[in-house]
Design an enzyme around this catalytic site. Structure first.
Site, mmCIF file in Angstrom:
data_model
loop_
_atom_site.group_PDB
_atom_site.id
_atom_site.type_symbol
_atom_site.label_atom_id
_atom_site.label_comp_id
_atom_site.label_asym_id
_atom_site.label_seq_id
_atom_site.Cartn_x
_atom_site.Cartn_y
_atom_site.Cartn_z
ATOM 1 N NE ARG A 51 -0.698 1.893 3.570
ATOM 2 C CZ ARG A 51 0.391 2.638 3.753
ATOM 3 N NH1 ARG A 51 1.560 2.112 4.002
ATOM 4 N NH2 ARG A 51 0.313 3.952 3.659
ATOM 5 N N GLY A 52 0.216 2.403 -0.176
ATOM 6 C CA GLY A 52 0.964 3.654 -0.329
ATOM 7 C C GLY A 52 1.129 3.880 -1.821
ATOM 8 C CB ALA A 53 0.327 6.794 -3.961
ATOM 9 N NE ARG A 94 -6.295 0.722 -2.131
ATOM 10 C CZ ARG A 94 -5.751 1.327 -1.078
ATOM 11 N NH1 ARG A 94 -4.462 1.235 -0.838
ATOM 12 N NH2 ARG A 94 -6.494 2.047 -0.260
ATOM 13 C CD GLN A 201 -3.997 2.997 6.581
ATOM 14 O OE1 GLN A 201 -4.667 3.429 7.525
ATOM 15 N NE2 GLN A 201 -4.546 2.669 5.437
ATOM 16 C CG ASP A 242 -3.316 7.937 -1.919
ATOM 17 O OD1 ASP A 242 -3.280 8.460 -0.789
ATOM 18 O OD2 ASP A 242 -2.952 6.767 -2.130
ATOM 19 C CG ASN A 252 -2.828 11.549 2.067
ATOM 20 O OD1 ASN A 252 -2.192 10.677 1.464
ATOM 21 N ND2 ASN A 252 -2.614 11.813 3.346
ATOM 22 C CE LYS A 253 -5.751 5.679 4.019
ATOM 23 N NZ LYS A 253 -6.669 4.787 3.266
HETATM 24 O O1 MRU Z 1 -5.000 3.175 1.829
HETATM 25 P P1 MRU Z 1 -3.526 3.425 1.834
HETATM 26 O O2 MRU Z 1 -2.863 2.940 3.082
HETATM 27 O O3 MRU Z 1 -2.845 2.914 0.582
HETATM 28 O O4 MRU Z 1 -3.400 5.008 1.822
HETATM 29 C C1 MRU Z 1 -2.129 5.575 1.748
HETATM 30 C C2 MRU Z 1 -2.097 7.034 1.850
HETATM 31 O O5 MRU Z 1 -3.101 7.707 1.897
HETATM 32 C C3 MRU Z 1 -0.730 7.651 1.802
HETATM 33 O O6 MRU Z 1 -0.685 8.830 2.550
HETATM 34 C C4 MRU Z 1 -0.376 7.991 0.350
HETATM 35 O O7 MRU Z 1 -0.556 6.860 -0.471
HETATM 36 C C5 MRU Z 1 1.022 8.460 0.212
HETATM 37 S S1 MRU Z 1 2.216 7.159 0.463
HETATM 38 C C6 MRU Z 1 3.718 7.867 0.191
#
Ligand code: MRU
Length: 350
Positions: A51-53, A94, A201, A242, A252-253
């Site tokens: 996970r994470g963009a 996703r 997270q 994201d 973002n999250k």
């Molecule tokens: O649902 P996730 O855990 O993939 O969400 C991740 C985020 O929102 C992060 O802040 C974003 O992807 C940046 S990661 C460098």
């Protein structure tokens, strides 16, 4: 970073596998999984094992390569039909992080530029492309970390939301990059990590990564951010992204936009950090960013021994959009974009 680095994605070409760190098991277990099929890779992205963009983008690049590698070496059309099915399955894993689609487009363009080449050569080129995506992300993280650090002072209090650290990227991270780089240089930051409901997270990943790197990190529940800011303990907010729309609106999250609104109220600069692969100039505003909706059980029962809610309706968006007017700067590997973002973001691509 002092502790052994954790590697979110690694290609094991000999065994035709993508080896991922299963992030759903952190912080209690550090488990690497070898994924051999495209179904396994899509499942790992969907379930947030990876996970994470930026890390999703890297996984998609390797997934596209491994899927192509498994294709029979027929003519180009047969190969491209197989590749397209792999690509489309990955693209459906996703919806919000644009890095996924960016990486797949890059792999697709590589295939189409080699239409007249033997399929074996296309496969070899796809491996190089996937490795290049990964290598570039490492370099981008380092540059983002340096730009971010230039905005901070020793001893600053920093609040972050979700996890944008090394395991969400390739090295250093984006929002956590300046913090980890500053730690190496003795900046002595004091970091507040929002736990980040519902998937934690912040608690499971950010607090874990910062703590093991020796950073002074304090875990707070999401609803404590206002108090921490009011107490004067936060000099900057750093978050990942994201997808950044052309006007600077940023997905973002879920919960990030609330942090930005609070930061504005208390006069604290709110910075978004991410590689230009997360900027989507084809998306005019935040209203055009697709927002993932996730399983209600993440709110009702996940993490609890018994469900903590009746089987009522839930609303469980994984991301929200922070209005560009709340963002003091968007920190990329190519520099820091400042308002007006429509102009400054476009300039990054010139
Ligand atoms: O649902 P996730 O855990 O993939 O969400 C991740 C985020 O929102 C992060 O802040 C974003 O992807 C940046 S990661 C460098």
């Amino acid at each position: 970073m002092s502790a052994e680095p954790l590697i979110p994605n690694r290609l094991d070409d000999e065994n035709s596998a993508l080896v991922i760190l299963d992030q759903t098991l952190l912080p209690n277990e550090v488990v690497y999984r070898a994924l051999h099929t495209n179904e396994e890779i899509c499942h790992a992205i969907k379930t947030l094992q990876v996970r994470g963009a930026p890390a999703i983008g890297v996984a998609a690049g390797y997934g596209a390569y491994l899927g192509a590698k498994a294709a029979p070496e027929t003519d180009f059309d047969g190969f491209y039909a197989h590749f397209s099915a792999v690509r489309d399955a990955l693209a459906a894993s996703r919806p919000t992080a644009v890095n996924l689609f960016w990486a797949l487009r890059r792999m697709d363009e590589k295939v189409l530029s080699m239409k007249t080449c033997p399929v074996a050569d296309i496969k070899a080129a796809l491996k190089e492309e996937a490795l290049a995506i990964h290598r570039e992300d490492i370099a981008q993280n380092r540059a983002i970390s340096e730009y971010g650090l230039s905005l901070l002072k020793p001893g600053d209090g920093i609040l972050t939301h979700c996890n944008a650290g090394p395991i969400a990227t390739s090295e250093y991270g984006t929002a956590l990059g300046p913090i980890l780089l500053g730690q190496e240089q003795g900046y002595g930051f004091k970091v507040f990590a929002d736990e980040t409901r519902p998937l934690l997270q912040g608690a499971r990943l950010t607090a874990f990564e910062l703590h093991r790197a020796g950073v002074d990190v304090t875990l707070i529940c999401d609803n404590m951010a206002s108090m921490v800011m009011k107490n004067g303990w936060v000099q900057a907010c750093l978050v990942g992204c994201d997808r950044v729309a052309a006007n600077g609106d940023t997905a973002n999250k879920i919960g990030t936009s609330g942090v930005a609104i609070l930061a504005k109220h208390y006069g604290i600069p709110f910075y978004v950090l991410g590689p230009t692969t997360t900027v989507d100039l084809n998306c005019p505003t935040g209203a055009d960013i697709p927002i993932e909706q996730r399983d209600p059980e993440e709110i009702r029962s996940l993490w609890y021994e018994k469900p903590m809610a009746p089987p009522c309706k839930t609303f469980n968006p994984a991301f929200d959009v922070t209005d560009h007017e709340l963002i003091a700067g968007i920190i990329t590997e190519k520099g820091i974009a400042r308002p007006p973002y429509t102009e400054s973001l476009r300039k990054l691509f010139e």
